[in-house]
Write a protein that holds these residues in place. Structure first.
Motif, mmCIF file in Angstrom:
data_model
loop_
_atom_site.group_PDB
_atom_site.id
_atom_site.type_symbol
_atom_site.label_atom_id
_atom_site.label_comp_id
_atom_site.label_asym_id
_atom_site.label_seq_id
_atom_site.Cartn_x
_atom_site.Cartn_y
_atom_site.Cartn_z
ATOM 1 N N THR A 157 8.669 6.341 8.450
ATOM 2 C CA THR A 157 7.943 5.040 8.910
ATOM 3 C C THR A 157 7.363 4.486 8.208
ATOM 4 O O THR A 157 6.545 4.875 7.193
ATOM 5 N N MET A 158 7.658 2.938 8.042
ATOM 6 C CA MET A 158 6.813 2.236 7.164
ATOM 7 C C MET A 158 6.454 1.275 8.160
ATOM 8 O O MET A 158 7.096 0.799 9.138
ATOM 9 N N THR B 226 4.882 -4.704 12.297
ATOM 10 C CA THR B 226 6.210 -4.422 12.570
ATOM 11 C C THR B 226 6.349 -2.980 12.159
ATOM 12 O O THR B 226 6.148 -2.877 10.895
ATOM 13 N N PHE B 227 7.008 -2.145 12.904
ATOM 14 C CA PHE B 227 7.154 -0.614 12.367
ATOM 15 C C PHE B 227 8.551 -0.565 11.965
ATOM 16 O O PHE B 227 9.507 -0.981 12.739
ATOM 17 N N LEU B 228 8.814 0.067 10.673
ATOM 18 C CA LEU B 228 10.275 0.366 10.737
ATOM 19 C C LEU B 228 10.347 1.887 10.624
ATOM 20 O O LEU B 228 9.897 2.505 9.843
ATOM 21 N N ARG B 229 10.891 2.369 11.891
ATOM 22 C CA ARG B 229 10.897 3.717 12.097
ATOM 23 C C ARG B 229 11.988 4.616 11.558
ATOM 24 O O ARG B 229 11.808 5.593 11.579
ATOM 25 N N ILE C 11 2.075 -7.631 3.971
ATOM 26 C CA ILE C 11 1.599 -6.315 3.866
ATOM 27 C C ILE C 11 2.674 -5.530 4.130
ATOM 28 O O ILE C 11 3.415 -5.225 5.194
ATOM 29 N N VAL C 12 2.571 -4.354 3.290
ATOM 30 C CA VAL C 12 3.628 -3.392 3.409
ATOM 31 C C VAL C 12 2.870 -1.863 3.287
ATOM 32 O O VAL C 12 2.342 -1.961 2.341
ATOM 33 N N MET D 249 0.921 -1.185 -0.146
ATOM 34 C CA MET D 249 0.260 -0.023 -0.075
ATOM 35 C C MET D 249 0.961 1.243 0.139
ATOM 36 O O MET D 249 1.650 1.519 1.007
ATOM 37 N N HIS D 250 0.906 1.908 -1.075
ATOM 38 C CA HIS D 250 1.698 2.935 -1.168
ATOM 39 C C HIS D 250 1.014 4.402 -1.049
ATOM 40 O O HIS D 250 -0.336 4.533 -1.778
#
Lengths: 516, 488
Positions: free
Chosen positions: B415-416, B146-149, B382-383, B69-70
């Motif tokens: 953040t993703m 999971t957050f990639l901050r 899911i991204v 999801m962009h």
């Protein structure tokens, strides 16, 4: 050019400036070596230049061998012209040998090398430089062509230089790689002829009785031998630390003891293992494969229990996280990581003809991954009206099928008897099929099952007890079935790790928090 | 170019074609030797292997599908996920020069002021992850993701950054992630394309169709854009009055000619074309059924907040779930309008941005929960994220009494989040500094994200290559490290 009489030594010394310079350098090197002038804590620049020794040392090897070859060849009439090249190669060989000795000396200030082995290599190296220089001088005095005493002196010097080169080079290799480097992989029968002991295995620990196993000898030492002693042994002892003997371990290295009994956190041996991998003090260094978590845990446990070299497992407390590692070792496992679950099984690849037969029915059959013999089977593209024969067609591949997707087919309880013959199933999709509780009883043999999806079927609480034996089950999906929370909780008392999804609970109502 | 002199002309006249061919022999011989020794093996693909047929990954995968999801325009991480009380304390103060030196901004000029966070943050669930009140539904499932901050990228403008995210290069011409994945793994469903694109919002993303293009890969792997209103796939249906059997005979005739052309010329793109005609024929039956969200029961519509017939992000999420159920490998959703510069109402953090949040919040949460209850979340990755982050400084193009608040672009920290197939639940990876200006710990580069996604699908990002223009290309180019810490 052939000469009539020898050129005097004085003339040779004064004719080319380089000769006396080389001579002086040679004397300086000999003095440095003789008086062992090495600082305790070498400066960075010394080590920086010193590390060029393995690079530079190849130059005198090349030049000297070439020079000797040319000299020998030039005695035959056909190669006489090569004789003109000899003085230059000898000059180059002397120069590069002197530079190599110099940087080699700087490298030796690091203290990483055993003193005796180092001394041998050092003197041989100086000998190479000296012999090369002497050969050059004798050649210039006419040694190659004249028939008097110069000739045998010249050839003896050349021979000595070659001999020193061979021996010195060999000991240099020993310093870097250890004395067993050349013979480690020697095959039989040469091993016995050479009088070598049989090949030592890698870090393979075989423990028959875990309680009687001596922790250090049977568990810790193999790890040290396999992963540490390549740099911490008698010939090469980085940081002056030897880890190949109990004495060496107890003594420690240049920064002191490496083990503080009872306290892994302050034991340098353990501390270095748990540093971040990009830390400069992390062990093993330089991007070498790190120790496995199991190996590090074992070492930490051993130190915490007092770092005794003779204690057996029975005399130590075994914490929860160590027990499975020990159990693994008893079953013939190793502390190195390996495949788990079905991937640890030895399985021949599936018969291609059977696979093609299934594919021709419209069923998707595919290996789970390259090099893995287990198969994933998907009925997504198969025609809607499936006949019993198509389900039965899976039978020949029963041992290989691990992911099976029968969703949205008319798979029924009658067909489910098939499932009993699929022992290696890990993921089973039975959602939106015609099954009910009776189908689940055939899953008793699927001891590796991790994922089971039965949403949208007639499964109810009565079917769940059939799953109680599946200790590896981690996900169960029962939305739109007759399964209730009570039934799910009942299953969780037997299988506490399973996640059971009964469908979305409604969202908690959300009030708009925005104000403008 | 200057005209040749007489002597030069006569000299050239003496060099004949024979001389030319003679001097070429070594080069041509070298090329022939290369071909005979097996350089450029892609030049001769096997004709009877369907390029879309499903293939095994390099090693056992955790996920079989991806929904990406962009949020085109770059959503502000400082208003959604990155809680920075220090920044709010500095609100209104001038930005210190150390933060501006040597940096290039898209629009900020001079010395901007700091902008405090325009959101209330709370810790959510058992993991305690901070999620702002702008995403009330999503906040309830913070324990699933999971957050990639500390994501970072090399680009700070939309089109290059989007291309970078999807193709691995900020310039046009490379295949997109979905194309690489379909090229590597094929499609599960014979009747549906492996890579589908769904676009919502007022505009298409800045990178345009290249964000789902196939680059130098065979065009068969291009993303197929599905629309949630009107004709689902453009130019797919037959004209009025044309029976399907006639269409079948047409396709057969065209492909017969194509096959003959392939035998003549050997151009591999022809095979791609043949496969595309076949796929299009099958899609005529499968796509209308797949995109018909009217079939879904009303509680599903309530769950997602969909309005059938209107184009919306919620419709696209529901569509994405249906496509994944049917075996589509890579579904890419784009939602446009996150570029909150503050230059207008729709671009303001206190207006347009909040509308965007409402448009996506319920739908993306519903998607995760719906996939979960169908048992698909285990196998679907899911991204969610934008193409870069936004500055802690206020961007104020129009002057100091602008009622609209906004932030400028920055690529140093955004953040993703990822959920599903193979990633940890309730985990946070990476940290930014106290004002969210740059990442300070566990930074993840766009290439690292790409490598990790491929890894979860069972592909080694260094082995999934395609030879083009003399060298092997891959999605991660020559970069990319898998982020092992977020793998379950």
């Amino acid at each position: 050019m052939p000469q009539d009489s020898p050129t005097s030594l004085l003339d040779v010394l004064t004719s080319k400036k380089s000769i006396p310079v080389f001579g002086v350098l040679l004397l300086v090197l000999t003095a440095l070596a003789l008086f062992d002038v090495r600082p305790e804590a070498p400066a960075d620049w010394m080590l920086f230049f010193g590390r060029f020794h393995p690079l530079v040392v190849h130059l005198p090897i090349g030049f000297l061998i070439l020079g000797v070859l040319f000299a020998v060849a030039s005695t035959k009439a056909a190669y006489q012209a090569l004789g003109a090249a000899v003085p230059l190669t000898l000059w180059l060989s002397t120069l590069s040998a002197l530079v190599a000795c110099l940087v080699g000396f700087l490298l030796s200030t690091s203290g990483d090398y055993d003193a005796d082995a180092l001394a041998l290599h050092q003197w041989l190296g100086i000998g190479i430089a000296a012999a090369s220089w002497l050969a050059y001088v004798l050649h210039e005095m006419g040694g190659a062509t004249l028939q008097n005493w110069l000739k045998p002196a010249y050839w003896t010097t050349m021979g000595a230089a070659t001999l020193f080169l061979g021996l010195g080079g060999h000991f240099g290799g020993t310093l870097t790689h250890g004395s067993t480097y050349l013979t480690q992989y020697m095959p039989e029968p040469f091993r016995t002829i050479a009088g070598l002991p049989p090949r030592e295995a890698a870090v393979d620990i075989v423990i028959t009785n875990i309680d009687e196993a001596v922790v250090f000898t049977d568990i810790i030492q193999p790890v040290l031998n396999g992963r540490c002693t390549s740099c911490h042994n008698p010939n090469k002892n980085k940081g002056s630390l030897r880890l190949d003997t109990i004495d060496g371990i107890e003594r420690g290295g240049e920064s002191g003891a490496v083990i503080e009994a009872g306290f892994p956190g302050t034991s340098e041996l353990y501390r270095r293992l748990i540093l971040p991998e990009d830390d400069e003090y992390h062990m093993p260094p330089d991007g070498r494969r790190p120790l496995t978590d199991a190996q590090i845990a074992l070492i930490g446990w051993w130190i915490e229990e007092g770092a005794h070299f003779d204690a057996a497992v029975a005399s130590m407390t075994v914490p929860e996280d160590i027990q499975p590692i020990l159990n693994n070792l008893v079953e013939g496992g190793s502390t190195e990581p390996g495949p788990t679950g079905i991937f640890a099984l030895d399985m021949p690849p599936a018969d291609p003809a059977t696979v093609d037969a299934l594919r021709s029915l419209g069923i998707s059959v595919l290996p789970l991954a390259e090099e893995i013999p287990f198969l994933q089977v998907d009925f997504l593209n198969a025609p809607d009206s499936l006949r019993d024969e198509q389900f039965a067609a899976l039978e020949p591949l029963a041992q290989h099928i691990t992911w099976l997707n029968l969703a949205n087919t008319n798979f029924s309880d009658a067909d489910a008897t098939l499932l009993a013959s699929f022992p290696h199933l890990t993921r089973l999709h039975l959602e939106k099929t015609a099954i009910s509780d009776a189908a689940l009883q055939h899953l008793a043999n699927t001891t590796y099952l991790e994922y089971l999806n039965v949403y949208g079927t007639d499964v109810s609480d009565a079917g769940l007890p059939h799953l109680e034996a599946l200790s590896t089950l981690s996900s169960l999906y029962v939305w739109q079935t007759q399964v209730t929370k009570g039934g799910a909780d009942q299953l969780k008392t037997v299988l506490p790790d399973v996640q059971i999804n009964l469908g979305i609970e409604a969202f908690t109502p959300v009030t708009d928090a925005e104000t403008d | 170019m200057r005209p040749l002199t007489k002597p030069e002309q006569s000299a050239f006249l003496h060099i004949t074609r024979r001389h030319f061919l003679k001097t070429c022999t070594t080069g041509v011989g070298g090329m022939a030797l290369g071909a005979m020794m097996g350089c450029n093996p892609q030049l001769a693909p096997t004709p009877n292997v369907d390029p879309l047929s499903i293939r095994s990954p390099h090693f056992a995968p955790r996920a079989k599908h991806v929904i990406f999801m962009h949020m085109a325009g770059a959503p502000s991480q400082l208003e959604l996920f990155d809680y920075k009380p220090t920044l709010s304390k500095l609100h209104g103060q001038e930005c210190p020069p150390s933060l501006l030196d040597g940096k290039r901004f898209a629009f900020i000029k001079g010395v901007p002021k700091m902008l405090g966070q325009q959101a209330t943050f709370r810790q959510r669930g058992q993991s305690g992850a901070y999620v702002s009140d702008h995403l009330p539904h999503f906040a309830q499932i913070a324990d699933e993701v999971t957050f990639l901050r500390a994501m970072y990228t090399d680009e700070f403008n939309h089109a290059p950054a989007q291309l970078f995210m999807y193709t691995g290069s900020p310039r046009l011409g490379r295949p997109s992630m979905g194309s690489w994945i379909t090229y590597g793994l094929g499609s599960e469903n014979d009747n549906l394309p492996g890579f589908v694109v769904l676009v919502s919002g007022a505009n298409e993303p800045s990178a345009g169709k290249s964000a789902w293009g196939s680059g130098f890969l065979p065009t068969l792997y291009q993303g197929v854009q599905c629309r949630s209103e009107g004709d689902p796939v453009l130019f797919l249906s037959d004209p009025e009055g044309m029976p399907r059997s006639l269409r079948r005979r047409t396709v057969d005739a065209i492909n017969k000619i194509n096959q003959e052309a392939y035998t003549d010329m050997g151009d591999p793109e022809i095979l791609s074309r043949i496969a595309q005609y076949e796929m299009a024929f099958r899609m005529q039956m499968s796509v209308p059924e797949a995109v018909d969200i009217q079939q879904e029961p009303s509680y599903i519509h309530d769950l997602y907040g969909t309005h059938p017939g209107e184009a919306s992000f919620a419709n696209n999420c529901l569509l994405a779930r249906r496509l994944v159920e049917r075996g589509v490998r890579f579904v890419q959703l784009f939602h446009w309008g996150w570029d909150a510069h503050g230059a207008g109402r729709d671009e303001a953090l206190n207006h347009g941005f909040r509308d965007r949040c409402k448009e996506v919040d319920q739908a993306m949460t519903a998607l995760i929960l719906d996939l979960k209850q169908r048992g698909l979340l285990d196998e679907t990755l899911i991204v969610w994220g934008g193409e870069f982050g936004r500055t802690p400084m206020l961007e104020n193009r129009t002057g100091s009494d602008n009622p609209f608040l906004g932030r400028d672009h920055q690529g140093e920290a955004f953040t993703m989040w990822m959920a599903g197939g193979g990633v940890k639940k309730g985990f946070s990876f990476g940290e930014t500094d106290e004002i969210g200006y740059t990442g300070i710990k566990d930074r993840v580069h766009v290439h690292d994200l790409q490598a990790t996604i491929l890894h979860l699908l069972g592909m080694d990002h260094e082995r999934l290559t395609y030879s083009f223009q003399g060298r092997d290309f891959r999605l991660t180019d020559v970069h990319g490290h898998i982020v092992h810490d977020i793998l379950a």
